[in-house]
Scaffold this active site. Sequence first.
Site, short mmCIF file in Angstrom:
data_model
loop_
_atom_site.label_atom_id
_atom_site.label_comp_id
_atom_site.label_asym_id
_atom_site.label_seq_id
_atom_site.Cartn_x
_atom_site.Cartn_y
_atom_site.Cartn_z
N PHE A 425 -22.49 -139.54 15.24
CA PHE A 425 -21.36 -139.14 16.08
C PHE A 425 -20.01 -139.45 15.41
O PHE A 425 -19.88 -140.43 14.68
CB PHE A 425 -21.38 -139.94 17.40
CG PHE A 425 -22.17 -139.31 18.52
CD1 PHE A 425 -22.46 -137.96 18.54
CD2 PHE A 425 -22.60 -140.09 19.58
CE1 PHE A 425 -23.16 -137.40 19.59
CE2 PHE A 425 -23.31 -139.54 20.64
CZ PHE A 425 -23.59 -138.19 20.64
N GLU A 426 -18.99 -138.67 15.75
CA GLU A 426 -17.60 -138.93 15.36
C GLU A 426 -17.43 -139.08 13.85
O GLU A 426 -16.62 -139.86 13.37
CB GLU A 426 -17.07 -140.21 16.05
CG GLU A 426 -17.26 -140.25 17.55
CD GLU A 426 -16.38 -139.26 18.29
OE1 GLU A 426 -15.59 -138.56 17.64
OE2 GLU A 426 -16.49 -139.17 19.51
N GLY A 427 -18.19 -138.30 13.10
CA GLY A 427 -18.18 -138.43 11.65
C GLY A 427 -19.22 -139.45 11.23
O GLY A 427 -19.25 -140.57 11.75
#
Length: 614
Positions: A425-427
């Site tokens: 997630f989120e990079g």
Amino acid sequence: MNPFLRNLTLSKILFLNQANFMETQAVSSIQGGGFLIQSSTPENTFTPEDFNEEQRMVRDMSMEFLEKEVLPHIIEIDKQEPGLMPKLLEKAADLGLLGAAFPEAYGGLGKDFVTATLINECLGGGHSFAVAMAAHNGIGSLPILYFGTEAQKQKYIPKLASGEMKGAYALTEPGSGSDALAARSTAKLSEDGTQYILNGQKIWITNAGFADVFTVFAKLDGDKFSAFIVDKGTPGFTLGEEEHKMGIKGSSTRQLFFENCAIPKDNLLGEIGKGHVIAFNILNIGRLKLCAATLGGALRAMQTSIKYAKTREQFKTPIANFGAIQYKLAEMAIRSFAAESALYRTAAWIDEKEKALQSQGKNEGESLLGAAEEYAIECAILKVIGSEALDYVVDEGVQIHGGNGFSDEYNISRSYRDSRINRIFEGTNEINRLLILDTYLKRAMKNRINILGPAMAVQKELMSIPEMGTDDAQFAAEQKAIANFKKAILMCAGAAVQKLMTKLEHEQEILMNISDMLLDTFQAESMLLRAMKMKEAGNDRADLALDATRTFIADAADRINHEGKDAINAFAEGDEQRMMLLGLKRFTKTNNFNTKDARRRIAAAMIEVEKYCF
């Protein structure tokens, strides 16, 4: 919980706070990434012990909501019982939890960033619900709030705050994940100039099954990466089936398909060709809040493991009495204490920077985005350390449960499965590690931060005779260790830049070595400042905090030495290599410390209270 709080909504708590309670303690910020070259003091460091009465009440209310409304239905949530997740989000909205950080002008409560972070932490133990709520509150709503026109904000944000609408965010495609700008979805203006026609596909879209409004990214005219607001039910917009996932099974995850999907021209979000500004700025906030959520998940999983270790007997004694188990429990607490200390230290910096920008005439959206961008390095660090701390906690939690941990009858197995996505997630954590040092170097080139001067000073120090004296002042040894960790980083980073120049960006292994050194250093310093502050305040857990900090520093010294060696050996040779390795050895030398006994003291405290001890 105090019966007085049972029926309070967040708005009522805020009213009481305005009348009776003290404000959060002020902090003195340093520039983003500045922890590497600037010093901080305990009194200017915000810690969880500084939560004001209002924030403690919000924490209690959030935890009670989780205990009463979410966790009793966790199996039904995982089975995606129709209508259950939207209903839970609406109940959270009734308490003010959805719109807590939204401006009052748009139906929110206008709460500070620290309070919003605390809500994310408290609900982080909610498994799939935590994912759905974080997606709605964050990437599902913030693009419109911060980049929308006034008409767009008035149309959507009050309904997103009240739960009447649910939000989702559509960026990832089959051929573009970490490389978001490689998206192939397209948009073009209709011949009559009134609509944009979208075509393309999105994957892994959280909340897709029940969301009412989507932020969708596409390339306008083939090359202008832009964002659009797309309403559910728009002709030409269809959903795929629910994905069957390893974990977070209760989170709705579907593909989106756009086939000549016509949306009003007014639904362009932000500026044409500036979609990357929306995507990347929203990610900074999302990374910090993911750390908060993973911390909440770690503390809940830790509590589960402690209780199990106290009741599970082998060889006629609870397994909590075994040193090997106590090591695991203590290490869970140490890593969580590290993430927690770094998290709230940064959240307070962002909060203070946001207020400073507002005082300069920036609006609320510009202020928060500017503050989050300032601390983009710290946000990336937090995302990595939070997700990896949670992974450690749940992995060792399964180990403590033994064979039972592999059974769905025990919640630790769900925690284990649900945790794994957070490193993606989120990079991904790899992308975030690369981003940390890349951001430092770009800011140095733009004179936003001076790391070249300190790096040169460290190189000169390598040529000098080491100081042999000792400082017996309290905390002097720990402060010196952390100062030396910073010198090790500056030495390696400075030499790598000088040696490799523009080639450094292609040496990902070296970048990740140095980033890992930064991760450990930021955590160690945050822990020490918090422990010192607790000691000065006479906190009854201060000695345990120091045990955790000293244990972390002792282990971090070995890790930093290892990462530094790998980096130096990858780009240096001959006399330069030998000199730097000697310097690294000097900078990672720490006082001897009995980490075994320290861990046993921490474990004993947790076993006594049956939960995280800080």
